[in-house]
Each structure stands twice: as C-alpha cells, then as structure tokens.
Design an enzyme around this catalytic site. Structure first.
Site, short mmCIF file in Angstrom:
data_model
loop_
_atom_site.label_atom_id
_atom_site.label_comp_id
_atom_site.label_asym_id
_atom_site.label_seq_id
_atom_site.Cartn_x
_atom_site.Cartn_y
_atom_site.Cartn_z
N VAL A 1 0.73 -1.28 -0.11
CA VAL A 1 0.07 0.13 -0.07
C VAL A 1 0.79 1.09 0.05
CG1 VAL A 1 -2.05 -1.04 1.05
CG2 VAL A 1 -0.15 -0.15 2.50
N ASP A 2 2.20 1.26 -0.10
CA ASP A 2 2.96 2.26 0.02
C ASP A 2 3.19 3.21 -1.04
OD1 ASP A 2 4.97 0.83 -1.58
OD2 ASP A 2 5.75 -0.11 -0.08
N HIS B 1 -4.98 -4.37 -2.51
CA HIS B 1 -5.15 -3.90 -1.08
C HIS B 1 -5.27 -2.41 -0.61
CE1 HIS B 1 -3.03 -8.16 0.28
NE2 HIS B 1 -4.33 -8.23 -0.33
P1 OAD Z 1 5.13 -10.95 4.23
O1 OAD Z 1 5.50 -10.08 5.11
O2 OAD Z 1 4.06 -11.91 4.60
O3 OAD Z 1 6.18 -11.62 3.37
C1 OAD Z 1 7.34 -10.73 2.74
C2 OAD Z 1 7.97 -11.65 2.03
O4 OAD Z 1 9.33 -10.97 1.43
C3 OAD Z 1 8.76 -13.10 2.65
O5 OAD Z 1 8.47 -14.22 1.64
C4 OAD Z 1 10.24 -12.70 2.75
O6 OAD Z 1 11.01 -13.99 2.53
C5 OAD Z 1 10.21 -11.96 1.57
N1 OAD Z 1 11.44 -10.88 1.69
C6 OAD Z 1 11.90 -10.37 2.63
N2 OAD Z 1 12.80 -9.60 2.25
C7 OAD Z 1 12.83 -9.44 1.00
C8 OAD Z 1 13.73 -8.87 0.09
N3 OAD Z 1 14.73 -7.91 0.45
N4 OAD Z 1 13.59 -9.19 -1.38
C9 OAD Z 1 12.81 -10.06 -1.66
N5 OAD Z 1 11.94 -10.73 -0.74
C10 OAD Z 1 12.02 -10.44 0.46
O7 OAD Z 1 4.52 -9.76 3.31
P2 OAD Z 1 3.34 -10.05 1.98
O8 OAD Z 1 3.52 -11.52 1.54
O9 OAD Z 1 3.45 -8.66 0.95
O10 OAD Z 1 -2.09 -7.66 3.66
O11 OAD Z 1 2.05 -9.97 2.74
C11 OAD Z 1 0.81 -10.01 1.93
C12 OAD Z 1 -0.26 -9.34 2.89
O12 OAD Z 1 -0.22 -9.63 4.15
C13 OAD Z 1 -0.15 -7.83 2.95
O13 OAD Z 1 -0.36 -6.91 2.03
C14 OAD Z 1 -0.90 -7.52 4.28
C15 OAD Z 1 -0.55 -8.59 5.04
O14 OAD Z 1 -1.45 -8.95 5.89
C16 OAD Z 1 -3.16 -6.72 4.30
O15 OAD Z 1 -3.05 -5.88 4.95
C17 OAD Z 1 -4.56 -6.91 3.68
#
Ligand code: OAD
Length: 227
Positions: free
Chosen positions: A84-85, A100
C-alpha cells in the site's frame, strides 16, 4: 516484448526500509492485526488505528523506491502489488493495480468519497472528511474485508493472459491474491519467483530465483527476458 505481469509483496520494499508483515522485524510480530487492521478495531478505537497508520505514513514518506522498483518501472511491466506504500508509482510504473488499497488514499465513512491525502503527519487524528466532516478511514483493505472486485477481476484477467508471471517478495498467504500465480500457471504462463526464502509459490514456480528483490530482478532481466 513478451507479456509480463508482476505480482509484488512487502519484500520488494524491504530494502527501502519498510518493514515486511511477517518474519524478522515484521509488522505483525510487533502488533496484533486484530487490534489494528480490522473494521472492529476501527469501530472500537479509530484514534488508535489512525495513530498506527499515521506512524506508517511517516515512515513511508521518508523512504525512496529502490532499484527493484526502478528496474521494474523501466521495463514497463504491469504490476499488481499487495503493498500500500505507493513506491511502484513513485518509481515511474504507470500501470499499478492495488488490490489492498493505498495508504495515501482516504475514504469517508459517512459520504463514501475517496481521495488522496498526503498530510505527514496528519493534521488531526482521526482525520475528518474535507467534503462532509465525517470520519475518514484509510482506503486499504483490512482483515475480514473483501478485496475490491474491479481490481481483482483485472488482476485475474492479466494472470490469465500473460506469458510470464513474476512474483517478487511475497509470502502469498493472503487470499485471494495468492491464487493469481496458480491461475497464471493454469493458463499456460511460466511462473517465476524471486524470494530469498521458500514460499508456497516455490512449488509451482517454473523458475525460482533465491535472491532478494534487487539482485533477483537484475538476474531476471539479464538471464530470463529471452524466455
Ligand atoms: P510478508 O511479510 O508476509 O512476506 C514478505 C516476503 O518477502 C517473505 O516471503 C520474505 O521472504 C520476502 N522478503 C523479505 N525481504 C526480502 C527482500 N529484500 N527481497 C525480496 N523478498 C524479501 O508480506 P506479503 O506477502 O506482502 O495484507 O504480505 C501479504 C499481505 O499480508 C499484505 O499485503 C498484508 C498482510 O497481511 C493486508 O494488510 C490486507
């Protein structure tokens, strides 16, 4: 140019200094989602919820898009982001689908109008609608809410018609966005994942790049664009 659709999550913005949700230093480790990111939490205490969003907005306002955002902008890919950034737009990507929502938009709980608000910090907490003085909420999707149908349908259409579906930095736990790579695969696309860690997408991905976002996108562009 092959047809490429990119799905990004919190990992793509990690290097910009925005905490991910899960994992080390993750937002959901330090905060309880049900106390902050639900309609019930907002009804009970809109001020507390807005203080958290005001804090996140201040944090995001100090960040810059990183090289991964910029490289993805340069290749003109359509991006579906769970973030959402607003960093993909700031990096120059024209077509960004945000199922989202966006933390820089607000929606009135009285008149329903939605508009941009870039006040950092907010002038008042909780903020009021500029049209009717009603209570505003962040125009983001909370737990227990459904995703906007138009954004979802568009994302699904893109997943069904692309040749390559690239997933960057998402753990993919959240429905229904997590279904998109499966939809793409079923419709014949190659699925490529960039993530330093294993996720449920890894199992179905045709190619896995076990790197963080910047190095991963660089490798993808160097080696894979002739898929
Ligand atoms: P998560 O915090 O669940 O997952 C982050 C992912 O990024 C993990 O798989 C990490 O391994 C990976 N990661 C970390 N550092 C990284 C880097 N430098 N480069 C690449 N990958 C990296 O975040 P999301 O999957 O985005 O929803 O979460 C999905 C949704 O869950 C969000 O949009 C939010 C949350 O609840 C709502 O708020 C509706």
């Amino acid at each position: 140019m092959m047809s490429l659709v990119v799905l990004t999550g919190a990992g793509v913005s990690a290097k910009s200094g925005i905490p991910t949700f899960r994992g080390e230093g993750g937002l959901w480790r330090n905060f309880k989602p049900e106390e902050l990111a639900t309609p019930g939490a907002f009804r009970r205490n809109p001020k507390l919820v807005w203080e958290w969003y005001d804090w996140r907005r201040q944090l995001i306002s100090k960040t810059q898009p990183n090289k991964a955002h910029k490289l993805l902008a340069q290749i003109n890919a359509v991006i579906i982001t769970q973030n959402v950034d607003g960093l993909h737009q700031r990096a120059g990507t024209e077509k960004v689908i945000e199922p989202h929502g966006n933390i820089w938009r607000v929606r009135c709980t009285s008149c329903g109008k939605e508009y941009e608000n870039y006040d950092v910090p907010l002038r008042e907490v909780p903020p009021k609608c500029k049209f009717c003085n009603g209570l505003l909420r962040p125009a983001v999707v909370w737990f227990g809410e459904s995703l906007p149908l138009d954004a979802l349908e568009e994302a699904e259409r893109l997943a069904m018609s692309c040749k390559v579906f690239l997933v960057v930095g998402t753990l993919e736990i959240v429905y229904p966005a997590r279904l998109l790579p499966f939809v793409a695969k079923q419709h014949g696309a190659k699925v490529v994942e960039i993530n330093p860690e294993s996720t449920p997408i890894s199992e179905i991905a045709d190619i896995v790049i076990r790197e963080k976002a910047i190095v991963g996108v660089e490798k993808f562009l160097q080696e894979m664009l002739n898929l």
